[in-house]
Design an enzyme around this catalytic site. Structure first.
Site, short mmCIF file in Angstrom:
data_model
loop_
_atom_site.label_atom_id
_atom_site.label_comp_id
_atom_site.label_asym_id
_atom_site.label_seq_id
_atom_site.Cartn_x
_atom_site.Cartn_y
_atom_site.Cartn_z
N CYS A 14 0.75 -1.35 0.03
CA CYS A 14 -0.10 0.00 0.07
C CYS A 14 0.92 1.28 0.15
O CYS A 14 0.12 2.29 0.09
CB CYS A 14 -1.13 0.21 1.31
SG CYS A 14 -2.21 -1.14 1.11
N ASP A 15 2.00 1.26 -0.12
CA ASP A 15 3.16 2.48 0.03
C ASP A 15 4.18 2.27 -0.59
O ASP A 15 5.08 2.73 0.03
CB ASP A 15 3.01 3.04 1.54
CG ASP A 15 3.54 4.38 1.54
OD1 ASP A 15 3.04 5.18 0.56
OD2 ASP A 15 4.15 4.81 2.59
N LEU A 16 4.22 1.57 -1.70
CA LEU A 16 5.76 1.29 -2.41
C LEU A 16 6.07 2.90 -3.32
O LEU A 16 5.12 3.23 -4.10
CB LEU A 16 5.58 0.40 -3.53
CG LEU A 16 5.47 -1.04 -2.96
CD1 LEU A 16 4.95 -2.15 -4.07
CD2 LEU A 16 6.71 -1.52 -2.25
N ASN A 20 10.77 3.77 0.05
CA ASN A 20 10.45 2.56 1.00
C ASN A 20 11.12 1.47 0.19
O ASN A 20 10.68 0.47 0.60
CB ASN A 20 8.86 2.45 0.75
CG ASN A 20 8.20 3.34 1.65
OD1 ASN A 20 9.08 4.04 2.83
ND2 ASN A 20 7.08 3.76 1.72
N SER A 59 1.26 7.09 -0.55
CA SER A 59 1.53 8.49 -0.81
C SER A 59 0.91 8.80 -2.34
O SER A 59 1.07 7.95 -3.37
CB SER A 59 2.95 8.40 -0.91
OG SER A 59 3.77 8.16 0.21
#
Length: 185
Positions: A14-16, A20, A59
């Protein structure tokens, strides 16, 4: 391989995004080691069922277009594939997001399902040779397809020549831009 592992364990990151993914280059004779980080927004898919999209996670400049659509009700693996495609495009183009550097314009472009601004020519101008630039472009283009059902799976990605396990010395690959080494983490 890390994203494939997560998806096999029924986890959506959910936030690649570039910050990260931690990259270690021990020396030029081995392939870089990459580790996924920041699992603060991950979701687990129980029994391989989709997850409720009860809040916007991730993001915004790296989220798949379907996240912005009100009709979407679940987090899915293709959402991670979209973000990972943007990240690959960013890293291999010398630090330019495939949908543009201006955050607001990028988000609007993604929301309105506009094509990415990354081109083979732009990849070549950042130092990537022509054959690899074409392969990278088509890989990223498939990963950021506006139709999530047409995006490759992690298993498909592992078969792709650019992301395969074959170890080629960095000086022969000519695909890694300086942004890979100096990524902002």
């Amino acid at each position: 391989r890390g994203l494939d592992y997560l998806h096999k364990k029924q986890i959506v990151h959910c936030d690649l995004k570039p910050s990260n993914i931690y990259i270690s280059l021990p020396d030029a004779s081995v392939r870089p080691k990459m580790k996924l980080a920041n699992f603060g927004l991950y979701r687990v898919c129980k029994n391989k069922l989709p997850l409720p999209l009860w809040k916007l996670a991730g993001s915004k400049g790296w989220l798949a277009p379907e996240v912005f659509l009100s009709k979407v009700k679940h987090f899915t693996y293709p959402m991670d594939i979209f973000s990972f495609g943007c990240t690959i495009g960013f890293a291999l183009s010398g630090g330019t997001h495939p949908f543009g550097d201006d955050k607001d314009a990028r988000i609007l472009r993604i929301k309105k399902l506009k094509p990415m601004i990354m081109t083979v020519e732009k990849l070549k101008s950042s130092g990537v040779n022509e054959a690899i630039a074409s392969a990278v472009f088509h890989l990223v283009d498939s990963m950021v397809n506006c139709n999530p059902n047409l995006r490759p799976t992690t298993a498909d990605l592992l078969k792709h020549g650019i992301l395969s396990k074959k170890v080629v010395p960095l000086e022969q690959q000519k695909i890694f831009s300086p942004i890979i080494i100096g990524i902002n983490i």
